[in-house]
Scaffold this motif. Sequence first.
Motif, PDB file in Angstrom:
ATOM      1  N   VAL A 119       0.827  -1.203   0.000  1.00 15.73           N
ATOM      2  CA  VAL A 119       0.000   0.000   0.000  1.00 15.73           C
ATOM      3  C   VAL A 119       0.863   1.257   0.000  1.00 15.73           C
ATOM      4  CG1 VAL A 119      -1.734   1.298   1.280  1.00 15.73           C
ATOM      5  CG2 VAL A 119      -1.902  -1.191   1.135  1.00 15.73           C
ATOM      6  N   THR A 120       1.873   1.303   0.891  1.00 12.97           N
ATOM      7  CA  THR A 120       2.681   2.517   1.025  1.00 12.97           C
ATOM      8  C   THR A 120       3.565   2.762  -0.194  1.00 12.97           C
ATOM      9  OG1 THR A 120       4.354   1.242   2.244  1.00 12.97           O
ATOM     10  CG2 THR A 120       2.683   2.417   3.528  1.00 12.97           C
ATOM     11  N   SER A 121       3.975   1.703  -0.900  1.00  9.99           N
ATOM     12  CA  SER A 121       4.759   1.900  -2.117  1.00  9.99           C
ATOM     13  C   SER A 121       3.887   2.434  -3.245  1.00  9.99           C
ATOM     14  CB  SER A 121       5.426   0.589  -2.537  1.00  9.99           C
ATOM     15  OG  SER A 121       4.460  -0.410  -2.826  1.00  9.99           O
ATOM     16  N   ALA A 122       2.602   2.128  -3.187  1.00  5.08           N
ATOM     17  CA  ALA A 122       1.685   2.630  -4.213  1.00  5.08           C
ATOM     18  C   ALA A 122       1.318   4.088  -3.978  1.00  5.08           C
ATOM     19  CB  ALA A 122       0.422   1.770  -4.259  1.00  5.08           C
ATOM     20  N   ASP A 123       1.171   4.478  -2.711  1.00  5.60           N
ATOM     21  CA  ASP A 123       0.779   5.866  -2.440  1.00  5.60           C
ATOM     22  C   ASP A 123       1.969   6.796  -2.220  1.00  5.60           C
ATOM     23  OD1 ASP A 123       1.712   5.376   0.131  1.00  5.60           O
ATOM     24  OD2 ASP A 123      -0.262   5.179   1.020  1.00  5.60           O
ATOM     25  N   ARG A 137      28.983  -3.012  -8.000  1.00  5.69           N
ATOM     26  CA  ARG A 137      27.723  -3.533  -7.481  1.00  5.69           C
ATOM     27  C   ARG A 137      26.786  -2.392  -7.130  1.00  5.69           C
ATOM     28  NH1 ARG A 137      27.845  -8.532  -4.960  1.00  5.69           N
ATOM     29  NH2 ARG A 137      25.619  -8.125  -4.680  1.00  5.69           N
ATOM     30  N   THR A 138      25.520  -2.623  -7.290  1.00  2.00           N
ATOM     31  CA  THR A 138      24.519  -1.645  -6.905  1.00  2.00           C
ATOM     32  C   THR A 138      23.534  -2.294  -5.937  1.00  2.00           C
ATOM     33  OG1 THR A 138      23.097  -2.228  -8.767  1.00  2.00           O
ATOM     34  CG2 THR A 138      24.698  -0.445  -9.114  1.00  2.00           C
ATOM     35  N   PHE A 139      22.766  -1.471  -5.267  1.00  2.00           N
ATOM     36  CA  PHE A 139      21.778  -2.005  -4.331  1.00  2.00           C
ATOM     37  C   PHE A 139      20.459  -1.271  -4.498  1.00  2.00           C
ATOM     38  CE2 PHE A 139      23.605   1.539  -1.970  1.00  2.00           C
ATOM     39  CZ  PHE A 139      22.494   2.137  -1.409  1.00  2.00           C
ATOM     40  N   TYR A 140      19.403  -1.971  -4.203  1.00  2.00           N
ATOM     41  CA  TYR A 140      18.056  -1.414  -4.155  1.00  2.00           C
ATOM     42  C   TYR A 140      17.537  -1.543  -2.728  1.00  2.00           C
ATOM     43  CZ  TYR A 140      16.850  -0.799  -9.123  1.00  2.00           C
ATOM     44  OH  TYR A 140      16.762  -0.359 -10.414  1.00  2.00           O
ATOM     45  N   VAL A 141      16.862  -0.511  -2.246  1.00  2.00           N
ATOM     46  CA  VAL A 141      16.178  -0.599  -0.959  1.00  2.00           C
ATOM     47  C   VAL A 141      14.849   0.160  -1.069  1.00  2.00           C
ATOM     48  CG1 VAL A 141      18.293  -0.769   0.416  1.00  2.00           C
ATOM     49  CG2 VAL A 141      17.306   1.486  -0.036  1.00  2.00           C
ATOM     50  N   TRP A 142      13.901  -0.247  -0.252  1.00  2.00           N
ATOM     51  CA  TRP A 142      12.682   0.523  -0.044  1.00  2.00           C
ATOM     52  C   TRP A 142      12.897   1.379   1.200  1.00  2.00           C
ATOM     53  CZ3 TRP A 142       8.915   0.975  -3.490  1.00  2.00           C
ATOM     54  CH2 TRP A 142       8.726  -0.045  -4.425  1.00  2.00           C
ATOM     55  N   ALA A 143      12.541   2.654   1.130  1.00  2.00           N
ATOM     56  CA  ALA A 143      12.748   3.557   2.259  1.00  2.00           C
ATOM     57  C   ALA A 143      11.609   4.558   2.316  1.00  2.00           C
ATOM     58  CB  ALA A 143      14.087   4.277   2.142  1.00  2.00           C
ATOM     59  N   LEU A 144      11.396   5.110   3.495  1.00  2.00           N
ATOM     60  CA  LEU A 144      10.371   6.129   3.663  1.00  2.00           C
ATOM     61  C   LEU A 144      10.718   7.360   2.836  1.00  2.00           C
ATOM     62  CD1 LEU A 144       9.793   5.843   7.504  1.00  2.00           C
ATOM     63  CD2 LEU A 144       8.208   5.150   5.714  1.00  2.00           C
ATOM     64  N   ALA A 145       9.704   8.017   2.291  1.00  2.00           N
ATOM     65  CA  ALA A 145       9.925   9.158   1.406  1.00  2.00           C
ATOM     66  C   ALA A 145      10.709  10.258   2.117  1.00  2.00           C
ATOM     67  CB  ALA A 145       8.573   9.695   0.913  1.00  2.00           C
ATOM     68  N   ARG A 175      -7.080   2.212  11.551  1.00  2.00           N
ATOM     69  CA  ARG A 175      -7.946   1.399  10.702  1.00  2.00           C
ATOM     70  C   ARG A 175      -8.947   2.278   9.959  1.00  2.00           C
ATOM     71  NH1 ARG A 175      -8.261  -2.096  15.189  1.00  2.00           N
ATOM     72  NH2 ARG A 175     -10.419  -1.480  15.551  1.00  2.00           N
ATOM     73  N   ALA A 176      -9.468   3.282  10.660  1.00  2.00           N
ATOM     74  CA  ALA A 176     -10.436   4.184  10.018  1.00  2.00           C
ATOM     75  C   ALA A 176      -9.785   4.989   8.910  1.00  2.00           C
ATOM     76  CB  ALA A 176     -11.048   5.116  11.065  1.00  2.00           C
ATOM     77  N   SER A 177      -8.539   5.462   9.150  1.00  5.25           N
ATOM     78  CA  SER A 177      -7.852   6.261   8.119  1.00  5.25           C
ATOM     79  C   SER A 177      -7.536   5.424   6.903  1.00  5.25           C
ATOM     80  CB  SER A 177      -6.581   6.878   8.695  1.00  5.25           C
ATOM     81  OG  SER A 177      -5.661   5.870   9.089  1.00  5.25           O
ATOM     82  N   ILE A 178      -7.167   4.160   7.108  1.00  5.75           N
ATOM     83  CA  ILE A 178      -6.875   3.274   5.978  1.00  5.75           C
ATOM     84  C   ILE A 178      -8.139   3.007   5.181  1.00  5.75           C
ATOM     85  CG2 ILE A 178      -6.123   0.962   5.337  1.00  5.75           C
ATOM     86  CD1 ILE A 178      -4.235   1.015   7.708  1.00  5.75           C
ATOM     87  N   THR A 179      -9.281   2.840   5.882  1.00  3.60           N
ATOM     88  CA  THR A 179     -10.547   2.592   5.196  1.00  3.60           C
ATOM     89  C   THR A 179     -10.958   3.779   4.351  1.00  3.60           C
ATOM     90  OG1 THR A 179     -11.228   1.158   7.043  1.00  3.60           O
ATOM     91  CG2 THR A 179     -12.935   1.946   5.547  1.00  3.60           C
ATOM     92  N   ILE A 180     -10.708   4.996   4.877  1.00  2.47           N
ATOM     93  CA  ILE A 180     -11.072   6.209   4.139  1.00  2.47           C
ATOM     94  C   ILE A 180     -10.266   6.320   2.855  1.00  2.47           C
ATOM     95  CG2 ILE A 180     -11.003   8.727   4.216  1.00  2.47           C
ATOM     96  CD1 ILE A 180     -11.661   8.552   7.187  1.00  2.47           C
ATOM     97  N   ARG A 181      -8.973   5.900   2.909  1.00  2.46           N
ATOM     98  CA  ARG A 181      -8.147   5.939   1.705  1.00  2.46           C
ATOM     99  C   ARG A 181      -8.731   5.053   0.612  1.00  2.46           C
ATOM    100  NH1 ARG A 181      -1.980   5.240   4.039  1.00  2.46           N
ATOM    101  NH2 ARG A 181      -1.963   7.059   5.385  1.00  2.46           N
TER     102      ARG A 181
END
Length: 252
Positions: free
Chosen positions: A90-94, A110-118, A246-252
């Motif tokens: 979800v967070t990678s999509a938004d 060599r190179t690396f890939y990571v997922w990180a907070l914006a 949970r409510a905020s996720i539902t609203i999204r």
Amino acid sequence: MWVTADVTSDLIDRAPWARVDDVPWQRITSPLAMIIRGGVRHLQIWKCTTASELPCPETAEGCDRWHSGWFLPALCIPQERATALDELIVTSADGEHLAVHSRNWQDPRRTFYVWALARDVLRWREITGESGLAPESRPAEDEPVTYTEQVLDSSCRYGEERPHTSDPRPQRELASVAGLHTFDHPPDHTLLEPTRPIALRLPPRERLTIAAELSCLPWEIGPCMLCATPIHRYGPRSPKVCSNCRASITIR
């Protein structure tokens, strides 16, 4: 996003990836969260001295310089909470999590890939000047991407001190710092608050009070996975996030 359970997978550091535990299908289809063990990291910036909690990645002693790099959540100070696979999707999509691509400081080939907070990615781009975008060049010729079946190593390894795997391919995922940069002077706005705290520190009396309000046992109190609010986290049919999240996720 590529998901794997193998630390020797050729997908690691070739594309945005995530590693989870190798579990049976019953565990995958269950409502339990699948925690990401590799592929998601957090930015750490620290002054390297002999009293630093983080070790110097270049020398055995403090070098009195500044370092920045991507660390696994459990190795961050303060410790960051782990990310669940469903949450990362979800967070990678938004746009809350971004894919970062960079050269390995130990081996520029060599190179690396990571997922990180914006927020961490923007900060990293400011202090390093790297874009984090994937290059157009192809992988090195000495590291071809293969998906063919290979013969397992049947040699006896009894008595050896170091761990051994029968897979002939090398382990691609490393726990060491990724994307290390060293500075002579501290970057601007160096000190950052933890973005996703995992620890829940409650005095005994306050824990008893919250447990009475939630009608649960004191040791069943734990942090919300998203905001770290004390909730009835542990026990049968207990949620992992608070009602507000949970409510905020539902609203999204």
